[in-house]
Scaffold this active site. Structure first.
Site, mmCIF file in Angstrom:
data_model
loop_
_atom_site.group_PDB
_atom_site.id
_atom_site.type_symbol
_atom_site.label_atom_id
_atom_site.label_comp_id
_atom_site.label_asym_id
_atom_site.label_seq_id
_atom_site.Cartn_x
_atom_site.Cartn_y
_atom_site.Cartn_z
ATOM 1 N N GLU A 52 -9.755 -10.686 -7.641
ATOM 2 C CA GLU A 52 -8.809 -9.575 -7.493
ATOM 3 C C GLU A 52 -7.668 -9.658 -8.511
ATOM 4 O O GLU A 52 -7.217 -8.636 -9.025
ATOM 5 C CB GLU A 52 -8.260 -9.554 -6.059
ATOM 6 C CG GLU A 52 -9.333 -9.198 -5.046
ATOM 7 C CD GLU A 52 -8.824 -9.112 -3.612
ATOM 8 O OE1 GLU A 52 -9.582 -8.625 -2.764
ATOM 9 O OE2 GLU A 52 -7.678 -9.518 -3.337
ATOM 10 N N ARG B 46 -1.794 -14.180 4.263
ATOM 11 C CA ARG B 46 -2.499 -13.542 5.376
ATOM 12 C C ARG B 46 -1.718 -13.700 6.684
ATOM 13 O O ARG B 46 -1.699 -12.794 7.514
ATOM 14 C CB ARG B 46 -3.914 -14.137 5.537
ATOM 15 C CG ARG B 46 -4.851 -13.917 4.360
ATOM 16 C CD ARG B 46 -5.366 -12.518 4.187
ATOM 17 N NE ARG B 46 -5.997 -11.946 5.341
ATOM 18 C CZ ARG B 46 -6.733 -10.814 5.310
ATOM 19 N NH1 ARG B 46 -6.924 -10.164 4.174
ATOM 20 N NH2 ARG B 46 -7.248 -10.323 6.397
ATOM 21 N N TYR C 263 -12.442 -1.958 -3.554
ATOM 22 C CA TYR C 263 -12.914 -2.070 -2.167
ATOM 23 C C TYR C 263 -14.430 -1.913 -2.048
ATOM 24 O O TYR C 263 -14.921 -1.566 -0.980
ATOM 25 C CB TYR C 263 -12.213 -1.025 -1.297
ATOM 26 C CG TYR C 263 -10.822 -1.455 -0.830
ATOM 27 C CD1 TYR C 263 -10.647 -2.593 -0.042
ATOM 28 C CD2 TYR C 263 -9.700 -0.718 -1.168
ATOM 29 C CE1 TYR C 263 -9.389 -2.990 0.383
ATOM 30 C CE2 TYR C 263 -8.419 -1.108 -0.737
ATOM 31 C CZ TYR C 263 -8.292 -2.243 0.041
ATOM 32 O OH TYR C 263 -7.035 -2.639 0.480
ATOM 33 N N ASN D 38 -2.223 0.433 6.587
ATOM 34 C CA ASN D 38 -1.693 -0.806 7.173
ATOM 35 C C ASN D 38 -0.791 -1.618 6.230
ATOM 36 O O ASN D 38 -0.757 -2.843 6.275
ATOM 37 C CB ASN D 38 -2.823 -1.657 7.761
ATOM 38 C CG ASN D 38 -3.840 -2.053 6.721
ATOM 39 O OD1 ASN D 38 -3.726 -1.681 5.566
ATOM 40 N ND2 ASN D 38 -4.831 -2.814 7.126
ATOM 41 N N PHE E 166 -15.295 3.829 7.068
ATOM 42 C CA PHE E 166 -13.906 4.113 6.681
ATOM 43 C C PHE E 166 -13.682 4.131 5.170
ATOM 44 O O PHE E 166 -12.585 4.432 4.711
ATOM 45 C CB PHE E 166 -12.954 3.101 7.344
ATOM 46 C CG PHE E 166 -13.213 1.650 6.984
ATOM 47 C CD1 PHE E 166 -12.748 1.117 5.792
ATOM 48 C CD2 PHE E 166 -13.929 0.828 7.849
ATOM 49 C CE1 PHE E 166 -12.984 -0.221 5.466
ATOM 50 C CE2 PHE E 166 -14.168 -0.518 7.529
ATOM 51 C CZ PHE E 166 -13.693 -1.024 6.327
ATOM 52 N N LYS F 298 0.828 -1.213 0.000
ATOM 53 C CA LYS F 298 0.000 0.000 0.000
ATOM 54 C C LYS F 298 0.866 1.268 0.000
ATOM 55 O O LYS F 298 2.072 1.218 0.267
ATOM 56 C CB LYS F 298 -0.943 -0.032 1.209
ATOM 57 C CG LYS F 298 -1.984 -1.161 1.129
ATOM 58 C CD LYS F 298 -2.999 -1.053 2.268
ATOM 59 C CE LYS F 298 -4.046 -2.135 2.189
ATOM 60 N NZ LYS F 298 -5.084 -1.989 3.242
ATOM 61 N N ARG G 179 2.393 -6.204 9.087
ATOM 62 C CA ARG G 179 1.632 -5.074 9.641
ATOM 63 C C ARG G 179 2.177 -4.641 11.001
ATOM 64 O O ARG G 179 2.192 -3.453 11.321
ATOM 65 C CB ARG G 179 0.142 -5.419 9.680
ATOM 66 C CG ARG G 179 -0.493 -5.280 8.281
ATOM 67 C CD ARG G 179 -1.838 -5.891 8.190
ATOM 68 N NE ARG G 179 -2.578 -5.459 7.004
ATOM 69 C CZ ARG G 179 -3.713 -6.020 6.598
ATOM 70 N NH1 ARG G 179 -4.244 -7.017 7.279
ATOM 71 N NH2 ARG G 179 -4.330 -5.581 5.519
ATOM 72 N N THR H 71 -5.479 -6.965 10.543
ATOM 73 C CA THR H 71 -5.790 -5.679 9.880
ATOM 74 C C THR H 71 -5.297 -4.496 10.714
ATOM 75 O O THR H 71 -4.703 -3.554 10.187
ATOM 76 C CB THR H 71 -7.327 -5.572 9.682
ATOM 77 O OG1 THR H 71 -7.792 -6.753 9.039
ATOM 78 C CG2 THR H 71 -7.682 -4.346 8.868
ATOM 79 N N HIS I 218 -2.137 -5.314 1.423
ATOM 80 C CA HIS I 218 -3.432 -5.961 1.195
ATOM 81 C C HIS I 218 -3.177 -7.404 0.799
ATOM 82 O O HIS I 218 -2.190 -7.695 0.115
ATOM 83 C CB HIS I 218 -4.203 -5.282 0.052
ATOM 84 C CG HIS I 218 -5.354 -6.124 -0.442
ATOM 85 N ND1 HIS I 218 -6.593 -6.120 0.154
ATOM 86 C CD2 HIS I 218 -5.420 -7.065 -1.432
ATOM 87 C CE1 HIS I 218 -7.376 -7.002 -0.452
ATOM 88 N NE2 HIS I 218 -6.689 -7.586 -1.429
HETATM 89 N N1 UDP Z 1 -9.924 -0.547 7.171
HETATM 90 C C1 UDP Z 1 -10.018 0.654 7.856
HETATM 91 N N2 UDP Z 1 -10.703 0.658 9.035
HETATM 92 C C2 UDP Z 1 -11.285 -0.444 9.560
HETATM 93 C C3 UDP Z 1 -11.181 -1.659 8.852
HETATM 94 C C4 UDP Z 1 -10.486 -1.671 7.663
HETATM 95 O O1 UDP Z 1 -9.511 1.687 7.407
HETATM 96 O O2 UDP Z 1 -11.888 -0.381 10.634
HETATM 97 C C5 UDP Z 1 -9.166 -0.563 5.895
HETATM 98 C C6 UDP Z 1 -7.779 -1.200 6.041
HETATM 99 O O3 UDP Z 1 -6.885 -0.514 5.182
HETATM 100 C C7 UDP Z 1 -8.034 -2.613 5.572
HETATM 101 C C8 UDP Z 1 -9.047 -2.383 4.463
HETATM 102 O O4 UDP Z 1 -9.867 -1.343 4.945
HETATM 103 O O5 UDP Z 1 -6.848 -3.250 5.152
HETATM 104 C C9 UDP Z 1 -9.893 -3.569 4.120
HETATM 105 O O6 UDP Z 1 -10.511 -4.033 5.298
HETATM 106 P P1 UDP Z 1 -10.610 -5.589 5.623
HETATM 107 O O7 UDP Z 1 -11.534 -5.747 6.776
HETATM 108 O O8 UDP Z 1 -10.908 -6.334 4.372
HETATM 109 O O9 UDP Z 1 -9.133 -5.935 6.148
HETATM 110 P P2 UDP Z 1 -7.934 -6.744 5.481
HETATM 111 O O10 UDP Z 1 -8.537 -7.855 4.671
HETATM 112 O O11 UDP Z 1 -7.148 -5.782 4.636
HETATM 113 O O12 UDP Z 1 -7.131 -7.257 6.645
HETATM 114 MG MG MG Z 2 -10.031 -7.843 3.229
#
Ligand code: UDP
Ligand code: MG
Length: 205
Positions: free
Chosen positions: A193, A152, A116, A179, A124, A76, A169, A158, A182
């Protein structure tokens, strides 16, 4: 007695047919450029399949096929800006994942918004789209055994405050939004994706 012989012959035939069908489907899954038992769907860029004989020594059933997958990874804007691209890629490679495709680009609002869209009703979402378009990103297809889960695990939770020590992370993220990386969350999402960002001829064996 005759009935028993007939029944035995019938069951042998069923077994033979089932075996033939399995053998045929395995042959169909092979391709000249790809000797393993997996294939790339010609209409799509993503593939997933199995390679036999890759189980670690000592595993219970060495005949069990290992799941080889592709997954999408994005470094990112925060991590790119802070010059962590090389360190992040090294972690993937050292863990056994292979880079099958890679590009650096600056996402448009439309691309980030669509990518997204599953989060479009979350509070958010606007900040996330703003962040993802603020600077360039590095987008990759990672390939390897259980690539989706492995990626992952390497990424961590996250929220960096909750990410295990040693994860990307925990080490590189600034906040829950900024963070660092992705990663696709399932093989099905990975397929979508990867196809969103890459054409078939941009992904290498
Ligand atoms: N995100 C955020 N606030 C939140 C949750 C997610 O800004 O409370 C952002 C963060 O950058 C995250 C992305 O949205 O990586 C996608 O969220 P997801 O729950 O899919 O998390 P990920 O799969 O990236 O761990
Ligand atoms: Mg996700």
């Amino acid at each position: 007695m005759k009935k028993k012989i007939l029944l035995t012959l019938f069951s042998l035939n069923v077994t033979f047919c089932a075996y033939s069908q399995q053998a045929t489907s395995e042959i169909q899954m092979q391709s000249p450029s790809n000797p393993g038992k997996y294939q790339q769907n010609p209409s799509e860029t993503y593939w997933s399949g199995t390679i036999e004989g890759l189980n670690k020594p000592g595993q219970e059933d060495p005949g069990v096929a290992v799941q080889v997958q592709q997954t999408l990874s994005i470094i990112k804007p925060d991590a790119v800006k802070k010059n962590h691209v090389g360190e992040i890629i090294a972690r993937f490679e050292k863990s056994g994942l292979r880079i099958a495709a890679i590009k650096m680009t600056k996402l448009t609002k439309e691309q980030a918004g669509t990518f997204y869209q599953v989060h479009k009703d979350r509070p958010f979402y606007p900040a996330l789209v703003e962040f993802m378009t603020s600077d360039p990103v590095v987008i990759m297809v990672l390939e390897g055994k259980q690539a989706v889960t492995k990626n992952r695990e390497i990424m961590g939770a996250t929220d960096p405050a909750k990410a295990s020590p040693g994860t990307l992370r925990a080490d590189f993220a600034e906040s829950v939004t900024r963070n660092a990386v992705h990663g696709s969350d399932s093989p099905e999402t990975a397929k979508e994706e990867i196809n969103f960002f890459f054409k078939a001829n941009e992904i290498f064996k």
